[in-house]
Design an enzyme around this catalytic site. Structure first.
Site, PDB file in Angstrom:
ATOM      1  N   GLY A 226       0.833  -1.190   0.000  1.00 43.52           N
ATOM      2  CA  GLY A 226       0.000   0.000   0.000  1.00 43.52           C
ATOM      3  C   GLY A 226       0.868   1.240   0.000  1.00 43.52           C
ATOM      4  N   PRO A 268       5.562  -5.073  -1.899  1.00 35.10           N
ATOM      5  CG  PRO A 268       7.400  -3.657  -2.085  1.00 35.10           C
ATOM      6  CD  PRO A 268       6.968  -4.972  -1.503  1.00 35.10           C
ATOM      7  NE  ARG A 306      -3.338   1.916 -11.568  1.00 37.14           N
ATOM      8  CZ  ARG A 306      -3.211   3.058 -10.914  1.00 37.14           C
ATOM      9  NH1 ARG A 306      -2.791   4.135 -11.536  1.00 37.14           N
ATOM     10  NH2 ARG A 306      -3.483   3.132  -9.633  1.00 37.14           N
ATOM     11  CB  CYS A 336     -16.824   1.076 -29.417  1.00 35.45           C
ATOM     12  SG  CYS A 336     -16.920  -0.319 -28.287  1.00 35.45           S
ATOM     13  CD  GLU A 337     -17.029   0.624 -22.880  1.00 35.03           C
ATOM     14  OE1 GLU A 337     -17.342   0.965 -21.733  1.00 35.03           O
ATOM     15  OE2 GLU A 337     -17.094  -0.539 -23.302  1.00 35.03           O
TER      16      GLU A 337
END
Ligand code: LLP
Length: 408
Positions: A226, A268, A306, A336-337
Site C-alpha cells: 500500500g 510492494p 486505471r 467504442c465507449e
C-alpha cells in the site's frame, strides 16, 4: 525520463527513438528505477532481516521478474499461474509467498505440493490444510478492520472486505491452531493500495503485534503493502524513510518482547515498478467539439484502464513537442465507449502523430490490459544498463485467433 535538449530520454536513449523502432502503443520499463526503489526500501529499514516480495500482479513480464530476482527480492503471488511464472523466472518455492483469496482447494493443493509459503485468509482453508497437510508452515492473513487505500476498489482491510480473517475471530483461530497443532510461522496484513495516510501502518502494526503474541512459533510478520508513490508533482506519497525508521523501532521492540528476532516482510507492487514504466501512444486525431478539444490516441481502456476504472491520475507529456505552449485537452482512446485518460489537462500543444507519454505506467497497466475491441496488446521494452530489449512482441491476428475453435 529526463528532458535533455528538448528531448526526453531513458537511460540516455531518446524515447522517440524507442517509439520509432518499436512503434506505438508501447510500454517501456526502466530497470534503474526499479533498482532505485528496491534500494530505497532496503535502506529505509534497520531490522536484522528485511524480506521484500514483489507483488508480481503489478507487472508480470518474465524479464522483470528475473531482474527483480537478481536484486534479491522474493515474489508475492495470488494465483497458481503467478507461481508458475515466478518459477519459470528462476524463483524457488521458498522464495515465493502465495496469498490466495476465494480460490478453490484444488489450486491451493497444487501450491502446497510445490512448497511455496501459503498465506491463508479463510478459516475453513486453515482447517483443511491442518487436516490434510499437517506439517505445513502457514501464514495467516489477518483483517485488522482498518479503512485504508486510495479508492473503494483497492481498500481491502475494512470490515466489509472479503479479504483476511477478521481480527475478532482470532480466539477461534487460536483454538483451531491448538487443536489441530497447526504450525503458524507468519502473520500478514494488507489494508489497501495507494495508502494516503502513513499513520495507517503504525495503527495496523500495533494490531499485528498484539495478534502475534498469541502465536509462539512465528518466523515473520508481513506488513503487506500500500506504499504510495507520487503520480503528479507534489503528490502525497509514503515517506518510506520515515516509515522505515518508525516501524523498525517498534518492530525491534516487539521482537525483544516476543523473545525472538522475527523477519519483517513487505510485498510492494506499485512502490517497486509504478514509476519505472512509460506508456507511449500516438495521437490519431485532434477533435474540437463545442465544449472540448479532444486528443484521440491509438490506445484506450484496453491498454491502460486505471484512469477509467479507478479515476487514477497519470501524468501525460507530449514528447514530440515538449516546449510548445500548453493547451487544455481531454485525452481519450479509440475504444467504442467513453475511455477518457485525462480531462481538462494542460499539455504542450498536440498535433496529429505527436507521441504522448503516460507516466507511472509500470504497475497495473500492461498487467490489466485486454483485447477489448479486438485490439492487439502493445509491445513491451525493457531498458537495462543503457540498452533496450524487446521483452514482449506486439500481438497479431494469430494471437487473437489462437485459442478460438472454428466449430462451424
Ligand atoms: N499484497 C497484497 C495482498 C495485495 O493484494 C496487493 C495489491 C499488494 C500486496 C501490492 O500492493 P501495492 O504495493 O501495489 O499497492 N489494480 C489496482 C491495485 C490493486 C492492488 C491489489 N492488491 C491499481 O491499479 O491501483
Amino acid at each position: 525520463m529526463n528532458l535533455v535538449n528538448d528531448q526526453y530520454d531513458i537511460q540516455g536513449i531518446p524515447a522517440l527513438d524507442l517509439v520509432h523502432e518499436y512503434g506505438t502503443p508501447l510500454y517501456v520499463y526502466d530497470t534503474a528505477i526499479i533498482k532505485r526503489q528496491i534500494d530505497r526500501l532496503k535502506n529505509a529499514f534497520t531490522v536484522p532481516h528485511l524480506g521484500i516480495h514483489f507483488a508480481c500482479k503489478a507487472l508480470n513480464n518474465i524479464n522483470i521478474l528475473k531482474f527483480v530476482k537478481s536484486c534479491n527480492v522474493g515474489l508475492d503471488t495470488v494465483s497458481i499461474q503467478e507461481i508458475w511464472l515466478g518459477m519459470k523466472a528462476g524463483y524457488t518455492p521458498d522464495q515465493i509467498i502465495y496469498t490466495p483469496n476465494c480460490v478453490g482447494l484444488d489450486e491451493i493443493e497444487m501450491a502446497l505440493q510445490l512448497g511455496v509459503q501459503i498465506n491463508v485468509d479463510h478459516i475453513e482453508t486453515l482447517e483443511y490444510i491442518g487436516t490434510h497437510y499437517p506439517n505445513t508452515k502457514i501464514c495467516i492473513r489477518v483483517n485488522p478492520h482498518v479503512m485504508a487505500g486510495g479508492n473503494e476498489k483497492i481498500s481491502v482491510g475494512h470490515i466489509d472486505s472479503k479479504f483476511g480473517i477478521s481480527i475478532y475471530q482470532l480466539p477461534l483461530v487460536v483454538r483451531l491452531v491448538q487443536t489441530l497443532k497447526l504450525h503458524i510461522n507468519g502473520l500478514h496484513m494488507h489494508t489497501g493500495s495507494d495508502i494516503l495516510d502513513a499513520g495507517v501502518f503504525t495503527l495496523a502494526s500495533q494490531i499485528l503485534f498484539d495478534a502475534a503474541t498469541k502465536f509462539p512459533d512465528l518466523e515473520f510478520l508481513d506488513f503487506g503493502s500500500g506504499l504510495k508513490v507520487p503520480y503528479q508533482t507534489d503528490d502525497v506519497c509514503t515517506d518510506i524513510e520515515e516509515l522505515g525508521e518508525l516501524l523498525s523501532k517498534s518492530f525491534n521492540e516487539f521482537c525483544t518482547q516476543y523473545g525472538r528476532q522475527l523477519k519483517l516482510y513487505f510485498e510492494p507492487g506499485k512502490f517497486l515498478v509504478s514509476e519505472s514504466g512509460y506508456f507511449f501512444a500516438k495521437t490519431n486525431v485532434i477533435k474540437q467539439t463545442p465544449s472540448t478539444v479532444f486528443a484521440g490516441v491509438d490506445s484506450g481502456l484496453n491498454h491502460l484502464i486505471r484512469p477509467m476504472f479507478y479515476g487514477s491520475y497519470h501524468q501525460i507529456l507530449n514528447i514530440s513537442n515538449p516546449k510548445a505552449r500548453p493547451r487544455i485537452y481531454n485525452v481519450v482512446g479509440y475504444i467504442c465507449e467513453t475511455d477518457t485518460f485525462a480531462s481538462n489537462r494542460a499539455i504542450s500543444e498536440i498535433h496529429p502523430n505527436d507521441v504522448l507519454c503516460f507516466r507511472n505506467a509500470g504497475a497495473y497497466c500492461f498487467s490489466m490490459s485486454s483485447n477489448y475491441n479486438s485490439r492487439f496488446r502493445p509491445a513491451e521494452v525493457m531498458v537495462h544498463e543503457g540498452r533496450h530489449y524487446l521483452i514482449r512482441q506486439r500481438e497479431t491476428l494469430e494471437d487473437l485467433l489462437k485459442n478460438q475453435v472454428e466449430a462451424i
